[in-house]
Design a protein around this motif. Structure first.
Motif, short mmCIF file in Angstrom:
data_model
loop_
_atom_site.label_atom_id
_atom_site.label_comp_id
_atom_site.label_asym_id
_atom_site.label_seq_id
_atom_site.Cartn_x
_atom_site.Cartn_y
_atom_site.Cartn_z
N ILE A 35 0.72 -1.22 0.07
CA ILE A 35 0.09 0.07 0.04
C ILE A 35 0.90 1.06 0.14
O ILE A 35 1.66 1.25 0.69
CB ILE A 35 -0.83 -0.02 1.40
CG1 ILE A 35 -1.65 -1.25 1.42
CG2 ILE A 35 -1.99 1.35 1.13
CD1 ILE A 35 -2.65 -1.68 0.13
N LEU A 36 0.63 2.06 -0.71
CA LEU A 36 1.41 3.41 -1.07
C LEU A 36 0.31 4.62 -1.10
O LEU A 36 -0.67 4.34 -1.05
CB LEU A 36 2.12 3.58 -2.47
CG LEU A 36 3.15 2.40 -2.63
CD1 LEU A 36 3.76 2.18 -3.92
CD2 LEU A 36 4.43 2.39 -1.54
N PRO A 37 0.74 5.80 -0.80
CA PRO A 37 0.04 6.98 -0.73
C PRO A 37 -0.80 6.92 -2.04
O PRO A 37 -0.31 6.68 -3.21
CB PRO A 37 0.94 8.19 -0.46
CG PRO A 37 2.11 7.47 -0.08
CD PRO A 37 2.21 6.12 -0.43
N ASP A 38 -2.10 7.43 -1.87
CA ASP A 38 -2.86 7.59 -3.03
C ASP A 38 -3.31 6.39 -3.57
O ASP A 38 -4.00 6.17 -4.78
CB ASP A 38 -2.66 8.55 -4.22
CG ASP A 38 -2.34 9.82 -3.72
OD1 ASP A 38 -3.17 10.30 -2.83
OD2 ASP A 38 -0.98 10.46 -3.90
N HIS A 39 -3.37 5.37 -2.91
CA HIS A 39 -3.91 3.80 -3.22
C HIS A 39 -5.30 3.98 -3.55
O HIS A 39 -6.10 4.53 -2.84
CB HIS A 39 -3.52 2.84 -2.28
CG HIS A 39 -3.67 1.44 -2.80
ND1 HIS A 39 -4.70 0.84 -2.72
CD2 HIS A 39 -2.52 0.32 -3.06
CE1 HIS A 39 -4.72 -0.47 -3.23
NE2 HIS A 39 -3.24 -0.69 -3.25
N ALA A 40 -5.65 3.19 -4.41
CA ALA A 40 -7.19 2.89 -4.73
C ALA A 40 -7.83 2.53 -3.38
O ALA A 40 -7.31 1.66 -2.70
CB ALA A 40 -7.43 2.14 -5.90
N HIS A 74 -9.06 6.95 0.66
CA HIS A 74 -8.62 8.21 0.78
C HIS A 74 -7.49 8.56 1.72
O HIS A 74 -7.29 9.36 2.99
CB HIS A 74 -9.66 9.35 1.44
CG HIS A 74 -10.72 9.36 0.13
ND1 HIS A 74 -12.05 8.60 0.46
CD2 HIS A 74 -10.92 10.23 -0.71
CE1 HIS A 74 -12.77 8.88 -0.74
NE2 HIS A 74 -12.18 9.67 -1.50
N ASN A 75 -6.36 7.90 1.65
CA ASN A 75 -5.02 7.71 2.39
C ASN A 75 -5.35 7.65 3.69
O ASN A 75 -4.48 8.01 4.54
CB ASN A 75 -4.36 9.22 2.10
CG ASN A 75 -3.81 9.21 0.98
OD1 ASN A 75 -2.99 8.23 0.42
ND2 ASN A 75 -3.82 10.41 0.20
N ARG A 76 -6.37 6.84 3.98
CA ARG A 76 -6.45 6.16 5.62
C ARG A 76 -6.53 4.62 5.43
O ARG A 76 -7.37 4.32 4.55
CB ARG A 76 -7.66 6.73 6.02
CG ARG A 76 -7.65 8.01 6.34
CD ARG A 76 -8.82 8.63 7.35
NE ARG A 76 -8.78 9.77 7.75
CZ ARG A 76 -9.77 10.81 7.21
NH1 ARG A 76 -10.88 10.41 6.50
NH2 ARG A 76 -9.58 12.17 7.64
N VAL A 77 -5.60 3.90 6.04
CA VAL A 77 -5.58 2.71 5.87
C VAL A 77 -5.90 2.05 7.28
O VAL A 77 -5.19 2.48 8.21
CB VAL A 77 -4.22 2.18 5.52
CG1 VAL A 77 -4.25 0.51 5.29
CG2 VAL A 77 -3.94 2.64 3.95
N SER A 78 -6.89 1.25 7.39
CA SER A 78 -7.09 0.56 8.66
C SER A 78 -6.78 -1.07 8.60
O SER A 78 -7.40 -1.75 7.63
CB SER A 78 -8.39 0.69 9.09
OG SER A 78 -8.75 2.07 9.29
#
Length: 140
Positions: A35-40, A74-78
């Motif tokens: 996972i990188l910034p701006d990932h779908a 939206h650049n939030r990963v849980s």
């Protein structure tokens, strides 16, 4: 383009501090994913394995998770996991004992053993030992 995203790793027994991450490598059911910034946006199931987080201005951190789910939006990963342990907090002797026990169950199958569950326990124990030993399967 942003350079970081907010990463939260949660389990019923523990919540790690949030990270401003540059990347996160997670054990998906079809293989490891980065996972990188701006990932779908996505939701995916996770297997037992290693999580590697590269936070801004810090060395990579390694964790074991026993499986769970990841949500990216939206650049939030849980990351929601049943069990999460920092690599440095894993008791290697206990992890190796659990691995030996899982191997013993599979080597002497009886009719009452759920083979699928026994294999899941074995994969989890193997991943936990690898993370504890620092013998990462994750290429980053």
């Amino acid at each position: 383009m942003t350079t970081t995203f907010e990463l939260k790793v949660l389990s019923p027994n523990r919540a790690l501090p949030s990270f401003k991450a540059r990347s996160a490598v997670l054990p998906g059911t079809l293989g490891y994913m980065t996972i990188l910034p701006d990932h779908a946006a996505m939701i995916a199931e996770l297997e037992a394995g290693e999580v590697v987080v590269e936070a801004q201005g810090a060395p990579a951190e390694h964790f074991f998770i026993s499986g769970g789910y990841v949500e990216v939006d939206h650049n939030r990963v849980s990351v929601l996991a049943d069990v999460v342990e920092k690599a440095k907090d894993i008791n290697l002797a206990q992890a190796e004992a659990a691995l030996s026990a899982a191997q013993a169950v599979l080597s002497s199958l009886t009719p009452d053993v759920d083979v699928e569950e026994a294999n899941r326990v074995l994969r989890s124990a193997q991943a936990r030992v690898q993370v504890a030993r620092g013998s990462s399967q994750v290429k980053h």
